[in-house]
Design an enzyme around this catalytic site. Structure first.
Site, PDB file in Angstrom:
ATOM      1  N   GLU A  35      42.138  31.400  27.887  1.00  0.00           N
ATOM      2  CA  GLU A  35      41.656  31.219  26.521  1.00  0.00           C
ATOM      3  C   GLU A  35      41.613  32.537  25.730  1.00  0.00           C
ATOM      4  O   GLU A  35      42.147  32.602  24.604  1.00  0.00           O
ATOM      5  CB  GLU A  35      40.272  30.553  26.529  1.00  0.00           C
ATOM      6  CG  GLU A  35      40.257  29.178  27.183  1.00  0.00           C
ATOM      7  CD  GLU A  35      39.873  29.222  28.648  1.00  0.00           C
ATOM      8  OE1 GLU A  35      39.160  28.310  29.106  1.00  0.00           O
ATOM      9  OE2 GLU A  35      40.287  30.185  29.338  1.00  0.00           O
ATOM     10  N   CYS A  55      34.942  28.253  30.742  1.00  0.00           N
ATOM     11  CA  CYS A  55      33.741  28.655  31.467  1.00  0.00           C
ATOM     12  C   CYS A  55      32.666  29.117  30.482  1.00  0.00           C
ATOM     13  O   CYS A  55      32.957  29.669  29.426  1.00  0.00           O
ATOM     14  CB  CYS A  55      34.061  29.759  32.465  1.00  0.00           C
ATOM     15  SG  CYS A  55      34.630  31.310  31.720  1.00  0.00           S
ATOM     16  N   ARG A  71      55.761  25.007  50.491  1.00  0.00           N
ATOM     17  CA  ARG A  71      55.107  26.233  50.961  1.00  0.00           C
ATOM     18  C   ARG A  71      54.639  27.094  49.789  1.00  0.00           C
ATOM     19  O   ARG A  71      53.530  27.612  49.788  1.00  0.00           O
ATOM     20  CB  ARG A  71      56.074  27.048  51.823  1.00  0.00           C
ATOM     21  CG  ARG A  71      56.287  26.555  53.223  1.00  0.00           C
ATOM     22  CD  ARG A  71      57.266  27.448  53.965  1.00  0.00           C
ATOM     23  NE  ARG A  71      57.504  26.972  55.322  1.00  0.00           N
ATOM     24  CZ  ARG A  71      58.406  27.496  56.143  1.00  0.00           C
ATOM     25  NH1 ARG A  71      59.180  28.503  55.738  1.00  0.00           N
ATOM     26  NH2 ARG A  71      58.552  27.001  57.375  1.00  0.00           N
ATOM     27  N   THR A  92      54.491  26.620  68.174  1.00  0.00           N
ATOM     28  CA  THR A  92      55.622  26.625  67.246  1.00  0.00           C
ATOM     29  C   THR A  92      56.279  28.000  67.209  1.00  0.00           C
ATOM     30  O   THR A  92      57.512  28.121  67.140  1.00  0.00           O
ATOM     31  CB  THR A  92      55.150  26.223  65.837  1.00  0.00           C
ATOM     32  OG1 THR A  92      54.688  24.877  65.868  1.00  0.00           O
ATOM     33  CG2 THR A  92      56.277  26.336  64.825  1.00  0.00           C
ATOM     34  N   LEU A 142      58.416  31.393  58.266  1.00  0.00           N
ATOM     35  CA  LEU A 142      57.308  30.889  57.449  1.00  0.00           C
ATOM     36  C   LEU A 142      57.338  31.450  56.028  1.00  0.00           C
ATOM     37  O   LEU A 142      56.300  31.676  55.414  1.00  0.00           O
ATOM     38  CB  LEU A 142      55.953  31.197  58.112  1.00  0.00           C
ATOM     39  CG  LEU A 142      55.796  30.692  59.554  1.00  0.00           C
ATOM     40  CD1 LEU A 142      54.407  31.040  60.074  1.00  0.00           C
ATOM     41  CD2 LEU A 142      56.054  29.192  59.642  1.00  0.00           C
ATOM     42  N   GLU A 187      51.996  23.191  59.361  1.00  0.00           N
ATOM     43  CA  GLU A 187      53.345  22.736  59.687  1.00  0.00           C
ATOM     44  C   GLU A 187      53.521  22.386  61.163  1.00  0.00           C
ATOM     45  O   GLU A 187      54.626  22.122  61.605  1.00  0.00           O
ATOM     46  CB  GLU A 187      54.364  23.798  59.263  1.00  0.00           C
ATOM     47  CG  GLU A 187      54.436  24.005  57.771  1.00  0.00           C
ATOM     48  CD  GLU A 187      55.729  24.652  57.336  1.00  0.00           C
ATOM     49  OE1 GLU A 187      56.724  24.573  58.064  1.00  0.00           O
ATOM     50  OE2 GLU A 187      55.735  25.253  56.248  1.00  0.00           O
ATOM     51  N   GLY A 211      52.881  22.874  65.506  1.00  0.00           N
ATOM     52  CA  GLY A 211      53.512  21.685  66.049  1.00  0.00           C
ATOM     53  C   GLY A 211      52.587  20.499  66.290  1.00  0.00           C
ATOM     54  O   GLY A 211      51.541  20.350  65.660  1.00  0.00           O
ATOM     55  N   SER A 266      45.302  17.832  66.383  1.00  0.00           N
ATOM     56  CA  SER A 266      43.921  18.328  66.319  1.00  0.00           C
ATOM     57  C   SER A 266      43.365  18.207  64.907  1.00  0.00           C
ATOM     58  O   SER A 266      42.204  17.830  64.713  1.00  0.00           O
ATOM     59  CB  SER A 266      43.874  19.793  66.786  1.00  0.00           C
ATOM     60  OG  SER A 266      44.248  19.898  68.142  1.00  0.00           O
TER      61      SER A 266
END
Length: 375
Positions: A57, A80, A189, A201, A209, A298, A300, A306
């Site tokens: 702004e 804000c 990503r 992985t 990555l 990503e 494995g 999990s």
């Protein structure tokens, strides 16, 4: 819901495009864009460029100068009204003489929560919100997740066969999907603060990555490795100026911690989960504390399973290839134990799109932490 014109929509679309320019540089702040219009002409534009820097702004007001008086301000997030790293945007809006403010959405930050628009309305400025709200919310999904739950927005991305397998029996997964799906995955990503994999992985695929196809900034790179058994020479550890983080536990040898730290990685010592590995809830809490509000997991298969079992996923991004890999190939739902069909989770927000020869399935996970129930 207020009545908005097509011109209003066009101005907010421009504000959203401006907001997106802050991708990769403003987190953990939200991306925000602003457009000032006076007598049907755009007189000011701005966006939040960097964390700690001026908000959108004031940037637009500075560009407009005296033309701000009597103007309409289109902003992607409610202004804000509190002191943070910068003064309140509401003060600048009042001082500039803006007559109308249209916000795409209210700010869910506990320090704001509608206070900015109420502040302006009580001082005679016409206010409205809800214009292109869904687009604005998607732009800052990580910020919204943090404001509502205190944890990051977690996307689980996997490349899968038609029978739900993520690799061959021997671990080979390159490449299940085609080039188009891989490009889209790289783009995803770039839309997250960090990409997360497990040490399995790293050992199996040695991924970089990074964002190598498509446009966008490289996210931070995180590896969960409870014993620091991964190699120092892995490609994800390449020093390219991006933050590299190893989440580990007290089971990691001190000398390995020192070696990774000397190579430029940040070491997060976290509690160990009961079933082994890094405690995922503690990992997400640490990620938020470090300023990471959106994570793309990503794999494995063990790590994905999990996250699923812990109910810590907010969105699935699955890329299905038209192949079958068979029962001996590993999947990603091994830790789920569903004894009755009534206990199986059903998802109501699902999108299916073609990507080259593959199919992309996006699923919004309905859980008690973030979303309303489907019913």
């Amino acid at each position: 819901m207020p009545e908005f014109t097509e011109y209003d929509r066009a101005c907010m679309k421009l504000a959203l495009r401006l907001a997106r320019r802050g991708l990769g540089s403003v987190s953990p702040n939200p991306m925000v864009g602003a457009v000032l219009v006076n007598r049907g002409r755009i007189v000011g534009q701005g966006w939040h460029r960097a964390f700690g820097g001026p908000h959108a702004e004031p940037e637009a007001l500075r560009m407009a100068g005296d033309k701000s008086r009597g103007a309409t301000l289109y902003v992607t997030l409610e202004p804000c009204a509190h002191h943070g790293k910068t003064p309140p945007c509401t003060d600048a809006i009042l001082a500039a003489g803006v007559s109308r403010v249209i916000a795409a959405m209210a700010d869910p930050n506990p320090a704001v929560q509608g206070g900015g628009l109420r502040f302006l309305a009580h001082r005679g400025i016409s206010v409205a919100q809800g214009l292109l709200e869904e687009r604005a919310a998607e732009l800052n999904r990580g910020f919204l997740a943090w404001a509502r739950t205190g944890r990051p927005f977690v996307t689980l991305k996997l490349a899968l066969s038609l029978d739900g397998r993520i690799a061959l029996r021997g671990g080979d997964s390159q490449w299940i999907t085609g080039a188009g799906a891989r490009r889209k995955a790289h783009e995803l990503r770039s839309l997250h603060d960090a990409v997360v994999v497990g040490v399995g992985t790293v050992l199996a695929d040695d991924p970089q990555l990074t964002v190598r196809s498509g446009r966008g900034p490289n996210p931070a790179r995180m590896v969960l490795d409870s014993r620091l058994s991964g190699p120092l020479e892995a490609r994800w550890m390449a020093d390219d100026g991006t933050r590299r983080i190893v989440a580990t536990t007290q089971a990691a040898p001190a000398r390995r911690c020192r070696s990774f730290a000397e190579a430029g990685a940040e070491i997060w010592l976290l509690p160990r989960a009961r079933q082994g590995g890094v405690d995922l809830a503690a990992f997400l809490d640490r990620a938020v504390a470090a300023g990471f509000l959106s994570l793309m997991v990503e794999g494995g298969g063990r790590l994905a399973s999990s996250f699923l079992k812990s109910e810590l996923v907010n969105r699935f991004e699955f890329f299905f290839a038209p192949v079958l890999l068979g029962d001996e190939a590993p999947g990603f739902t091994g830790s789920l134990r569903i004894s009755r069909m009534a206990l199986a989770k059903r998802y109501c927000q699902v999108r299916l799109r073609r990507v080259g020869e593959d199919w992309r399935v996006t699923v919004e996970v309905q859980n008690r932490h973030v979303y309303r129930n489907c019913g």
